[in-house]
Design an enzyme around this catalytic site. Structure first.
Site, PDB file in Angstrom:
ATOM      1  N   SER A 142       2.401   2.257  16.154  1.00 52.47           N
ATOM      2  CA  SER A 142       2.273   1.466  17.371  1.00 52.47           C
ATOM      3  C   SER A 142       0.817   1.480  17.825  1.00 52.47           C
ATOM      4  O   SER A 142       0.204   0.443  18.051  1.00 52.47           O
ATOM      5  CB  SER A 142       3.176   2.080  18.441  1.00 52.47           C
ATOM      6  OG  SER A 142       3.237   1.277  19.546  1.00 52.47           O
ATOM      7  N   LEU A 143       0.255   2.691  17.887  1.00 51.23           N
ATOM      8  CA  LEU A 143      -1.150   2.812  18.296  1.00 51.23           C
ATOM      9  C   LEU A 143      -2.076   2.110  17.307  1.00 51.23           C
ATOM     10  O   LEU A 143      -2.990   1.400  17.701  1.00 51.23           O
ATOM     11  CB  LEU A 143      -1.558   4.291  18.311  1.00 51.23           C
ATOM     12  CG  LEU A 143      -1.420   5.084  19.591  1.00 51.23           C
ATOM     13  CD1 LEU A 143      -1.928   6.497  19.368  1.00 51.23           C
ATOM     14  CD2 LEU A 143      -2.214   4.440  20.722  1.00 51.23           C
ATOM     15  N   LEU A 203      -0.979  10.799  22.503  1.00 53.49           N
ATOM     16  CA  LEU A 203      -0.502  11.532  21.318  1.00 53.49           C
ATOM     17  C   LEU A 203      -0.385  10.503  20.202  1.00 53.49           C
ATOM     18  O   LEU A 203       0.004   9.363  20.445  1.00 53.49           O
ATOM     19  CB  LEU A 203       0.883  12.134  21.594  1.00 53.49           C
ATOM     20  CG  LEU A 203       0.908  13.591  22.055  1.00 53.49           C
ATOM     21  CD1 LEU A 203       0.084  13.786  23.299  1.00 53.49           C
ATOM     22  CD2 LEU A 203       2.348  14.047  22.296  1.00 53.49           C
ATOM     23  N   ALA A 239      12.595  -2.112  11.108  1.00 54.26           N
ATOM     24  CA  ALA A 239      11.419  -2.021  10.230  1.00 54.26           C
ATOM     25  C   ALA A 239      11.828  -1.720   8.790  1.00 54.26           C
ATOM     26  O   ALA A 239      12.895  -2.108   8.325  1.00 54.26           O
ATOM     27  CB  ALA A 239      10.446  -0.988  10.770  1.00 54.26           C
ATOM     28  N   GLU A 299       6.810 -24.925 -11.027  1.00 55.80           N
ATOM     29  CA  GLU A 299       7.025 -25.403  -9.661  1.00 55.80           C
ATOM     30  C   GLU A 299       8.450 -25.821  -9.340  1.00 55.80           C
ATOM     31  O   GLU A 299       8.907 -25.697  -8.203  1.00 55.80           O
ATOM     32  CB  GLU A 299       6.144 -26.637  -9.420  1.00 55.80           C
ATOM     33  CG  GLU A 299       4.677 -26.379  -9.498  1.00 55.80           C
ATOM     34  CD  GLU A 299       3.942 -27.692  -9.546  1.00 55.80           C
ATOM     35  OE1 GLU A 299       3.413 -28.094  -8.508  1.00 55.80           O
ATOM     36  OE2 GLU A 299       3.909 -28.323 -10.631  1.00 55.80           O
ATOM     37  N   CYS A 347       0.823  -1.209   0.000  1.00 55.59           N
ATOM     38  CA  CYS A 347       0.000   0.000   0.000  1.00 55.59           C
ATOM     39  C   CYS A 347       0.864   1.269   0.000  1.00 55.59           C
ATOM     40  O   CYS A 347       0.380   2.333   0.383  1.00 55.59           O
ATOM     41  CB  CYS A 347      -0.903  -0.009   1.230  1.00 55.59           C
ATOM     42  SG  CYS A 347       0.054   0.023   2.751  1.00 55.59           S
TER      43      CYS A 347
END
Ligand SMILES: Cc1cc2nc3c(=O)[nH]c(=O)nc-3n(C[C@H](O)[C@H](O)[C@H](O)COP(=O)(O)OP(=O)(O)OC[C@H]3O[C@@H](n4cnc5c(N)ncnc54)[C@H](O)[C@@H]3O)c2cc1C
Ligand code: FES
Ligand code: FES
Length: 1345
Positions: free
Chosen positions: A273-274, A267, A348, A1276, A55
């Protein structure tokens, strides 16, 4: 400061257009807004957690401090729209389009063959585009960094990187010779036939054709937003949503006032995280304070003693700030900064680092935080502010543990963080080990700092902090105190390790598991620190000899390897294939590296996937309710509370099914009992997906547990719990052979399962028509005919009323053969009951929970051999974990047994296989269908024999390989000539023997790092073992303008089948591909199709397309003969005038497969694909990490229809196989709940996992199988070649064990994760750790293989 009741207008720009949202809801993410409100569907949903990059979009904002415009990539699934006030968003649609103008990034990723299914492509484009906006000529390292957060499950990354490299300053060749030049340019490497041949090509695209970059064409930052940013009023903005109010103060004073008024309101900055906590942990905050416009939170100030960084700075900004400071200051002052920088590189992804703030990171206090351990040991302090004033608190162990006395008060905010400079005689280091190098949360990390009394090695101060070993970051304060005054020597090291293990203790049941590994890392990291510091002390002491100081212990060169980390290296490589015959007409595309038909559309976001279909009139959304118990009776289902939720229309249960509810043993919707966690019980239908998901939480189901509950293969064997009878193949006389051999080895192999992790989760849209119970079904499926049939029997309406459409599938890998029928049927029941169209889009979590994957395997083997390595007898018994229903488990068992011999001729064989019935979600088809698991057992036997004979494994492989025309264990004749050629070419092109010696040399010189090398042969049988599956049909229409519409029974899964079909049609009709088009696969145009699987799609459908085209051409022949100089258009016009049908069906009646299991004989497969792969790795024995130094693959594609697509299939399958064997680990709770339900917990390979050198060669054609133009299906087979990395790792582990005098044979366990590698390389540190008696605790997870 009151919280105003009015709601403000949210103003931002998307792709240069102003968006005004009058009722902005803080719970709405940018991803949802783009897709649903703005209908910009190029930006994709694949995980919803910031973990996959599908995204990715670019956000441009004016920095409140520097006033400069910043462009940065973000994951739209974590961005609340309310955070975008005053921002400009650029999506893939804003970058360029086929209709207007393609951007070079889009053009190049498509033309470099960097797109397969294309679902990840818009995200890739946006990451690359953002990089180029900031660095028009980036370095290759910057490119790698920018793409590290974008997952691709198809393409194996190499071609994506190749496209990006065309923008980079330094773009070198393959580097194979380390000269900076490509070996091919040097005319070297010519000993192999691949190198010698002049008709071998190494270019899959022509760089010179690419448009140049033109930065003047980019969208400018909207002037209106500049004016808005200058707003002198700085007024507070408020957005009231349905449940949450978002307040964005304009000044610091307002922020403090708001925080005093709403102390409980968090905040929100990056929302990384939130956001996830609110989404998956049910955290709810009615008020959110968003301080992004407050410049005070972004202030950076440098002093003589340290650096103060505003809490609002993003982690990406922190990285830049620290890098700048490191370049300005002497080394001794920047120890802490450099340690932070080290982790900021792997923390990250670039997108998350762009979004996440320093304040958010610190305050979140995740136990895995990468920065807090370093900040803590670096004596950082937190500057807190409230209306009451400011104060400073240390970022101490007490703060990290959340002690109220050491924490922020509710009305306080973190304004900035002060990080002091380090000083002379002080050393700071950071350590981290994760499942893979990039984009993975750490298992354990640590910050360590020591300060010596000047001029000595006496410890004056010491701090050590660990992450990942408890509920919070843990400080080893006591141990450190006890070591003060000690000298930095071996005695101190021993004592420190003992103390650390004592203080940082981890119970056996600790959440997250991997307990012994984590304990080992605690001491291994300290050992690394010990060595690092010792090295530094030596350097310091030289220029400043201190008279009475001790001499430091010498570190032998062999031990220095413990110090180096594996650097992130940009992969290089060469792809070789045979060029087409020089006499082949230019117009004939067969055999040429033609770009994927949808490549450009993938890159612009214009390619439409199932959920990109615009909302249809009266559409409703469905969400599934699944079992939370593994085996239980359903006592009651209470729907009442769910039905009360506004927007909820209905709940579909088994009672609503008018036809058949699946089968007796495999129900679509559970009735009376459930067989696994994740079994579908009912489905909520609501006006929006959000309402449907909220409602499922309100459904109350009561259960009564049943027994026995079985999860593991071991338990299934104990309870005799099997899904089908044993499958067996035998040849020779195994018992007799065992009596005559020199040696016998017995062993066990465990192979974990694998999640498909197709980037596009399962989705379906069912549209009921008004007449005759007709239904249109748009579905992401590999077998639409199966969906159609299942819906028909579920609804009890004839098949002819149901049309299934598949435009394209965002990755399938076998996971979309059987399952889509279940989702299609449940959605169809909902559609019929409500009379509304139903859209069902699975969340990643649900998809992973419900759909099952590759079968985990457990095998026992007994192998008898002569001392020279000749294997005389092999007895393998395999068990696969089938889960709770039969699905494809019987077939997988059969294929496993049929393919188990791989490339080896062993006279006496016995292969047995059984599928276990357990209380796990049913496992199903997955690329390779049992071959990748089974053959790992065979190859492990070879390695075990090699160890016993004291010979290298490749010698044993060679000795036992098929050499001449022969028969398989099931008596099918075949010619292994290409197998031998692949093997020899692979040894040759990889310079295997030389490198084997170099590896040995390296291992002699290095104790803590070991290298391993392995070369693996492969004989892979293509196709289904059932005759009825070997058929295909096509329908070709020629229209009066000469354009041609081709339809066939194959589905476009990313494997380029449509491209290949048009190449076939183009050759047959002798017209350019531009005349041809494929719209979709539909059950209305080509009925009764076979699943696109078993590597056969292009083979069989190609023949059907060929057949249809030949019929048409035959009809046109008289007209062409009459007017040979005419044009195609003229011939078609004439044919129409003469009433010649311009439409033809094509049919291919394929191979007559047959297998008699009673006799153990048959001809089940039409042909074989051969290959070989050589991989070299280096492992870090102290952490278990590995780097892939090089892989060479030689594959026999015969006459490739499209070498770019075929090489893409090989590379993609190889990387997926590498994931299976090294990082992809499914974790189940002791109650049978799958923990790994997203990219955070389940690690598929990222771009950083590609081997540093990755060469793929297609063997020049030799044999001619009876396939379309003698091509071979390669979908495959490459999967298994990923095991070369696995065997290279085990080779390195064996070298370590040999040196440490530990038994060289060890239980083979796949995946070879860092945990497995570390624990297998046993040493003084693994010996030191406490071990728990497994009987004394309930582990966090269980092993099901
Ligand atoms: C996909 C993904 C991968 C990740 N990988 C890693 C990794 O490898 N290593 C790692 O260490 N971390 C990792 N993280 C975690 C990441 O570092 C944190 O989520 C991030 O730093 C939090 O910052 P934020 O601005 O997004 O916080 P938010 O989510 O906006 O806020 C988090 C909390 O901080 C509080 N807060 C924020 N600023 C202030 C302030 N100034 N004063 C007072 N309170 C404040 C808020 O009230 C809230 O409670 C990952 C996260 C994601 C989503
Ligand atoms: S969908 Fe947003 S990162 Fe995966
Ligand atoms: S092309 Fe990347 S996920 Fe399919």
């Amino acid at each position: 400061m009151p919280c105003p009741s009015r709601t403000d207008e949210l103003v931002f720009f998307v792709n240069g257009r102003k968006v005004i949202e009058r009722n902005a809801d803080p719970e709405v993410t940018l991803l949802s807004f783009l897709r649903k409100n703005l209908r910009l569907t190029g930006t994709k949903y694949a995980c919803g957690r910031g973990g996959c990059g599908a995204c990715t979009v670019m956000v441009s904002k004016r920095d409140p401090t520097s006033q400069e415009i910043r462009h940065f990539s973000v994951t739209a699934c974590l961005v609340p729209i309310c955070s975008l006030y005053g921002a400009a968003v650029t999506t893939v649609e804003g970058v360029g389009s086929i209709k207007t103008r393609l951007h070079p990034v889009q053009e190049r990723i498509a033309k470099s063959h960097g797109t397969q299914c294309g679902f990840c492509t818009p995200g890739m484009v946006m990451s690359m585009y953002t990089l180029l906006r900031n660095h028009p000529q980036p370095s290759e390292e910057q490119l790698l960094e920018a793409l590290a957060g974008n997952l691709c499950r198809c393409a194996g990354y190499r071609p994506i990187l190749a496209s990006g490299k065309t923008f980079c300053l330094e773009s070198n060749g393959c580097q194979q010779k380390g000269t900076g030049k490509c070996c091919l340019d040097l005319g070297e490497n010519d000993s192999s036939s691949l190198g010698r041949k002049s008709d071998i090509c190494t270019e899959l695209f022509v760089k010179e054709e690419f448009q140049p970059m033109d930065p003047t064409q980019e969208l400018i930052f909207p002037p209106e937003l500049l004016r808005m940013a200058e707003d002198p009023e700085k007024r507070t903005l408020t957005f009231h949503g349905e449940r949450i109010t978002w307040i964005s103060p304009g000044t610091f004073k307002d922020l403090l006032e708001l925080k005093a008024k709403h102390p409980e309101a968090p905040l929100i900055l990056g929302n990384t995280s939130l956001g996830p906590a609110m989404r998956s942990k049910g955290h709810f905050h009615p008020i959110l304070l968003f301080p992004a416009r407050i410049s005070e939170l972004n202030v950076v100030s440098k002093t003589n003693d340290g650096l103060t960084i505003g809490a609002g700075c993003s982690l990406a900004q922190v990285k830049d700030i620290l890098a700048e400071r490191v370049s300005e200051l002497p080394e001794e002052k920047t120890q802490t900064y450099r340690a932070l920088l080290k982790h900021l590189k792997s923390l990250a992804s670039q997108q998350i680092r762009n979004m996440a703030s320093l304040g958010g990171h610190i305050i979140s206090r995740h136990s895995y935080s990468d920065l807090n351990p370093i900040l803590a040991v670096g004596n950082a302090t937190l500057n807190l502010t409230s209306e009451e004033g400011t104060r400073r608190i240390p970022l101490s162990e007490h703060f990290l543990a959340g002690l109220a006395s050491a924490d922020l008060k509710p009305e306080e905010i973190l304004e900035s963080v002060y990080i002091p400079h380090s000083q002379k005689w002080e050393f700071v280091s950071a350590f981290r080990q994760a499942q893979c190098q990039q984009n993975a949360l750490p298992d354990v990390n640590a910050g360590m700092r020591v300060l010596f009394k000047e001029g000595t090695d006496v410890i004056e101060d010491l701090s050590i902090t660990y992450g990942g070993v408890g509920a919070a970051t843990v400080s080893a304060h006591k141990s450190c105190q006890q070591l003060l005054g000690r000298q930095w020597d071996e005695l101190m090291l021993d004592e420190a390790c003992r103390r650390l293990l004592d203080e940082v203790s981890l119970p056996g049941w600790a959440p997250g598991g991997r307990v012994e590994f984590k304990r080992t890392l605690v001491v291994s990291f300290f050992f690394k620190f010990y060595l690092q510091v010792l090295q530094e002390l030596k350097k310091l002491i030289k220029p400043f000899p201190v008279p009475n100081s001790r001499r430091y212990p010498e570190i032998s060169d062999r031990f220095l390897s413990a110090l180096e980390d594996f650097p992130g290296t940009v992969p290089q490589g060469v792809q070789r294939y045979q060029s087409v015959d020089s006499h082949q007409p230019l117009q004939d595309p067969v055999g040429r590296p033609v770009m994927h038909l949808s490549g450009l559309k993938h890159a612009t976001g214009e390619a439409e996937f199932c959920d990109d279909i615009p909302m249809v009139d009266k559409e409703l959304h469905m969400a599934l309710v699944t079992s939370t118990r593994a085996y239980a009776k359903i006592l009651s289902i209470d729907l009442s509370k769910a039905l009360e939720i506004p927007g909820v229309v209905d709940v579909i249960t088994a009672k609503d099914i008018l036809g058949t509810n699946g089968t007796e043993d495999d129900k679509l919707l559970a009735v009376d009992e459930v067989l696994c966690v994740g079994q579908i019980i009912c489905a909520v239908v609501a006006e929006t997906d959000v309402q449907a998901k909220r409602a499922i939480e309100k459904i109350k189901i009561t259960y009564e547990e049943l027994e026995p509950i079985i999860f593991t293969i071991e338990d299934a064997i104990k309870h005799n719990s099997f899904l089908c009878p044993e499958k067996k193949l035998e040849q020779g006389n195994i018992e007799e052979a065992f009596e005559k051999v020199d040696q016998i080895v017995e062993g066990e192999v465990h192979v974990g399962g694998q999640e498909h992790f197709y980037m596009e989760t399962q989705r379906v849209l069912v549209i009921p028509k008004t007449e005759d119970k007709e239904l249109d079904i748009y579905v992401s499926a590999q077998d639409p005919a199966h969906v159609q049939k299942t819906v028909s029997s579920t609804l009890n309406i004839p098949i002819n009323r149901i049309t299934c459409h598949v435009k394209r599938v965002g990755g399938g890998f076998g996971g979309k053969i059987g399952r889509p029928a279940v989702f299609g049927a449940i959605a169809a029941v909902g559609a019929l009951k409500t009379g509304h169209p139903i859209r069902l889009v699975l969340d990643r979590e649900d998809d992973m929970l419900i759909t099952g994957g590759r079968h985990p395997l457990f095998a026992k083997y007994k192998v008898g051999f002569m001392n020279n390595g000749r294997i005389k007898a092999l007895d393998i018994e395999c068990f696969i974990n089938g889960g709770c229903t039969l699905d494809d488990s019987e077939l997988v068992t059969e294929f496993l047994i049929l393919k188990l011999e791989n490339a080896y001729k062993i006279r006496n064989l016995r292969f047995r296989g059984r599928a276990c019935l357990t209380n796990l979600p049913s496992n199903t088809a997955f690329r390779g269908f049992g071959f990748p698991q089974g053959t790992l057992v065979t190859e492990s036997c070879i390695t075990a024999v090699a160890a016993k004979c004291g010979l290298p494994p490749e010698k044993i492989r060679e000795k036992n390989m098929y050499r001449t025309v022969d028969k398989t264990i099931y008596k099918q004749a075949f010619n292994p000539e290409s197998l031998i050629r692949c093997w020899n070419e692979c040894l040759d092109t990889s310079s295997f023997h030389n490198r084997r010696m170099q590896v040995e040399e390296f291992n002699k010189k290095n104790y803590w790092k070991k290298r391993g090398i392995a070369v693996i042969p492969m004989k892979f049988s293509v196709g289904f073992a059932a005759t009825s599956c070997h058929q295909a049909a096509a329908l070709v229409h020629i229209y009066t303008d000469g354009s041609v519409l081709v339809t066939h029974g194959g589905n476009e899964l990313g494997q380029g089948i449509h491209t290949k079909m048009l190449q076939v049609a183009s050759r047959e009709l002798k017209i350019p591909m531009s005349y041809l088009h494929i719209c979709e696969t539909s059950t209305a145009t080509v009925p009764n199709t076979i699943a696109t699987a078993a590597s056969l799609g292009a083979d069989t459908n190609g023949r059907a397309v060929q057949n249809a085209c030949q019929t048409l051409l035959k009809r046109l022949e008289p007209i062409i003969k009459k007017n040979p100089e005419g044009t195609w258009e003229e011939w078609i016009e004439a044919a129409f005038e003469q009433r010649i049908s311009l439409s033809a069906t094509g049919y291919f009646r394929g191979y007559k497969a047959f297998m008699d299991w009673e006799k153990g004989e048959g001809d089940p497969f039409p042909y074989y694909v051969y290959g070989a792969a050589c991989s070299e790795v280096e492992i870090d024995c102290l952490t278990g990490a590995h780097k892939k130094i090089r892989t060479d693959i030689v594959m026999d594609a015969c006459c490739s229809l499209n070498p770019a697509i075929d090489i893409g299939q090989i590379e993609g399958a190889f990387i997926q196989g590498m994931g299976l064997y090294t990082t992809e680990e499914l974790k189940y709770s002791p109650e049978g709940v799958l923990y790994s339900r997203g990219p955070d917990e389940y690690k598929i390979p990222t771009i950083s996992d590609v081997p540093e050198e990755f060469n793929v060669s297609l063997l020049p054609s030799s044999q001619t199988p009876l396939t379309i133009y003698s091509s071979k299906g390669l979908g495959e087979s490459g999967m298994f070649l990923g095991s070369s990395v696995f065997f290279a790792i085990t080779d390195a582990v064996a070298a370590a064990r040999k040196e440490r005098d530990i038994a060289e044979d060890f239980t083979v366990k796949s995946p070879a994760t860092p945990e497995w590698v570390r624990m297998a390389c046993a040493d003084r540190f693994t010996e030191m750790i406490p071990r728990d008696d497994p009987k004394t605790f309930k582990p966090w997870s269980i092993t099901v293989a």
